[in-house]
Design a protein around this motif. Structure first.
Motif, PDB file in Angstrom:
ATOM      1  N   MET A  61       0.892  -1.717   0.345  1.00 59.56           N
ATOM      2  CA  MET A  61       0.137   0.074   0.163  1.00 59.56           C
ATOM      3  C   MET A  61       0.838   0.874   0.055  1.00 59.56           C
ATOM      4  O   MET A  61       1.518   1.198   0.959  1.00 59.56           O
ATOM      5  N   CYS A  62       0.611   2.006  -1.193  1.00 61.93           N
ATOM      6  CA  CYS A  62       1.078   3.965  -1.088  1.00 61.93           C
ATOM      7  C   CYS A  62       0.494   4.388  -1.146  1.00 61.93           C
ATOM      8  O   CYS A  62      -1.016   5.123  -0.826  1.00 61.93           O
ATOM      9  N   SER A  63       1.229   4.971  -0.200  1.00 60.91           N
ATOM     10  CA  SER A  63       0.329   6.909   0.533  1.00 60.91           C
ATOM     11  C   SER A  63       0.214   7.765  -0.195  1.00 60.91           C
ATOM     12  O   SER A  63      -0.765   8.759  -0.857  1.00 60.91           O
ATOM     13  N   SER A  64       0.704   8.026  -1.051  1.00 61.29           N
ATOM     14  CA  SER A  64       1.243   8.644  -2.351  1.00 61.29           C
ATOM     15  C   SER A  64       1.802   8.504  -3.860  1.00 61.29           C
ATOM     16  O   SER A  64       2.350   7.609  -3.986  1.00 61.29           O
ATOM     17  N   ILE A  82      -4.191   7.047 -12.131  1.00 61.51           N
ATOM     18  CA  ILE A  82      -3.397   6.979 -10.265  1.00 61.51           C
ATOM     19  C   ILE A  82      -4.700   8.522 -10.288  1.00 61.51           C
ATOM     20  O   ILE A  82      -4.762   8.872  -9.436  1.00 61.51           O
ATOM     21  N   MET A  86      -7.256   8.628  -8.028  1.00 64.07           N
ATOM     22  CA  MET A  86      -6.443   8.392  -6.091  1.00 64.07           C
ATOM     23  C   MET A  86      -6.447   9.813  -5.471  1.00 64.07           C
ATOM     24  O   MET A  86      -6.445  10.490  -6.187  1.00 64.07           O
ATOM     25  N   PRO A  87      -6.621  10.015  -4.231  1.00 66.02           N
ATOM     26  CA  PRO A  87      -6.772   8.633  -3.270  1.00 66.02           C
ATOM     27  C   PRO A  87      -8.088   8.014  -3.527  1.00 66.02           C
ATOM     28  O   PRO A  87      -9.145   8.803  -4.036  1.00 66.02           O
ATOM     29  N   GLY A  88      -8.265   6.927  -3.243  1.00 67.03           N
ATOM     30  CA  GLY A  88      -8.871   6.438  -3.863  1.00 67.03           C
ATOM     31  C   GLY A  88      -9.226   4.559  -3.235  1.00 67.03           C
ATOM     32  O   GLY A  88      -8.386   4.183  -3.441  1.00 67.03           O
TER      33      GLY A  88
END
Length: 98
Positions: A61-64, A82, A86-88
């Protein structure tokens, strides 16, 4: 689904454990997941705990976008997804970097 409520002390203990290279188990809507900070020794421990072949990749999982670009090659099509979603709640499979 059962909601688990954590205290600040619980969350602090989880964060401390992760920062010390420990693996944590956490419930999702379907299964329990294993998590660690993305560093080599902790990732190797997840492989060992699961008895998983080292040639089979693990999800991450990546946050950015920056974090994704540090660990994976991002195609133009993936970049469009993306930017749009994202985010989503989206899963994208990338070719990993070494």
């Amino acid at each position: 689904m059962k909601t688990i409520k954590y205290t600040k002390m619980d969350v602090d203990k989880i964060i401390d454990g992760l920062l010390q290279g420990q693996i944590i188990a956490f419930p999702t809507d379907t299964v329990f997941g294993l998590a660690c900070i993305a560093e080599k020794d902790a990732i190797n421990r997840i492989y060992q705990v699961k008895g998983r072949d080292f040639n089979k990749p693990l999800p991450m999982m990546c946050s950015s976008l920056q974090m994704i670009s540090e660990v994976a090659y991002i195609s133009q099509n993936a970049m469009k997804l993306i930017c749009e979603f994202m985010p989503g709640a989206i899963t994208i499979i990338f070719k990993k970097k070494e």
